[in-house]
Enzyme design. Structure first.
Site, PDB file in Angstrom:
ATOM      1  CG  MET A  58      67.346  58.864 -17.419  1.00  0.00           C
ATOM      2  SD  MET A  58      66.488  57.283 -17.350  1.00  0.00           S
ATOM      3  CE  MET A  58      64.791  57.836 -17.095  1.00  0.00           C
ATOM      4  CG  PHE A  59      65.456  61.111 -12.650  1.00  0.00           C
ATOM      5  CD1 PHE A  59      64.105  61.088 -12.948  1.00  0.00           C
ATOM      6  CD2 PHE A  59      66.140  59.900 -12.609  1.00  0.00           C
ATOM      7  CE1 PHE A  59      63.447  59.898 -13.185  1.00  0.00           C
ATOM      8  CE2 PHE A  59      65.487  58.705 -12.846  1.00  0.00           C
ATOM      9  CZ  PHE A  59      64.139  58.695 -13.131  1.00  0.00           C
TER      10      PHE A  59
ATOM     11  N   GLY B 212      67.092  67.210 -15.262  1.00  0.00           N
ATOM     12  CA  GLY B 212      66.388  68.437 -15.633  1.00  0.00           C
ATOM     13  C   GLY B 212      66.665  68.917 -17.047  1.00  0.00           C
ATOM     14  CE  LYS B 213      68.768  64.309 -20.441  1.00  0.00           C
ATOM     15  NZ  LYS B 213      68.536  63.694 -19.127  1.00  0.00           N
ATOM     16  CB  THR B 214      62.826  67.561 -20.731  1.00  0.00           C
ATOM     17  OG1 THR B 214      63.395  66.388 -21.322  1.00  0.00           O
ATOM     18  CG2 THR B 214      61.605  67.978 -21.538  1.00  0.00           C
TER      19      THR B 214
ATOM     20  CD  GLU C 247      64.206  61.559 -24.020  1.00  0.00           C
ATOM     21  OE1 GLU C 247      65.344  61.031 -23.924  1.00  0.00           O
ATOM     22  OE2 GLU C 247      63.422  61.618 -23.062  1.00  0.00           O
TER      23      GLU C 247
END
Ligand code: ZN
Length: 186
Positions: free
Chosen positions: A18-19, A21-23, A89
């Site tokens: 999480m956090f 920067g995947k999206t 996701e």
């Protein structure tokens, strides 16, 4: 990626904690495809309803319109007219997402799939290990450890909930490095 296939589809996987920067990276790649006048379709699983139901949204509020789907076969149906398929996701889909990605790639589509490689315990998350094996291109992103500032590959849950899936953001999770990540009761 410096050289991409011609007359062929392929699978790109963007993973990380999480956090990391995947999206944001998924949106960047899709925007570039759109600039190149390619037709894009973006999907996310129904479980993830944070912020917005019809968009994928990064932590810095970058967004792109998306379909929310509850079964992976909907992706096949809705992808028919599109060349570049984004899926966010991915960890929340079941293993059938792997076959869907393979079918799309064999139909000459470019798949860009983003997801959490591990859960808050550091264990592989859902279909991610298999889709990472299936990837033609794989990027693992890292966040920054909130405790020490090192590169961070782990997701620390800051609440005591023991379910694998607990939807939350900064209120429930922190990025931590290997040294600073703590399992529950440790
Ligand atoms: Zn640390």
């Amino acid at each position: 990626m410096t050289l991409t296939p011609t007359n062929s589809g392929w699978i790109e996987v963007i993973c990380g904690n999480m956090f990391s920067g995947k999206t944001e990276e998924l949106i960047r790649r899709l925007r570039r495809a759109q600039i190149a006048k390619m037709s894009t379709a973006i999907f996310k699983p129904k479980i993830d309803s944070r912020f917005s139901d019809e968009h994928i949204v990064s932590h810095n509020n970058n967004r792109l319109k998306s379909y929310t789907v509850s079964i992976t076969n909907e992706i096949l149906e809705l992808s028919k007219q599109h060349e570049v398929i984004g899926i966010d996701e991915v960890q929340f889909f079941d293993d059938s997402i792997i076959e869907v990605c393979k079918i799309l790639a064999s139909n000459n589509k470019r798949i860009i799939a983003a997801g959490l490689d591990t859960d808050y315990l550091g264990n592989p998350f859902g279909p991610m290990p298999k889709i990472m094996c299936e990837a033609d291109y794989l990027d693992k992103l890292r966040a920054i450890c909130i405790k020490c500032g090192n590169p961070a590959s782990y997701t620390q849950r800051t609440t005591s909930d023991a379910n694998q899936v607990v939807i939350g953001e900064l209120d429930k999770y922190e990025a931590r490095c290997r040294n600073c990540h703590r399992l529950p009761n440790n």
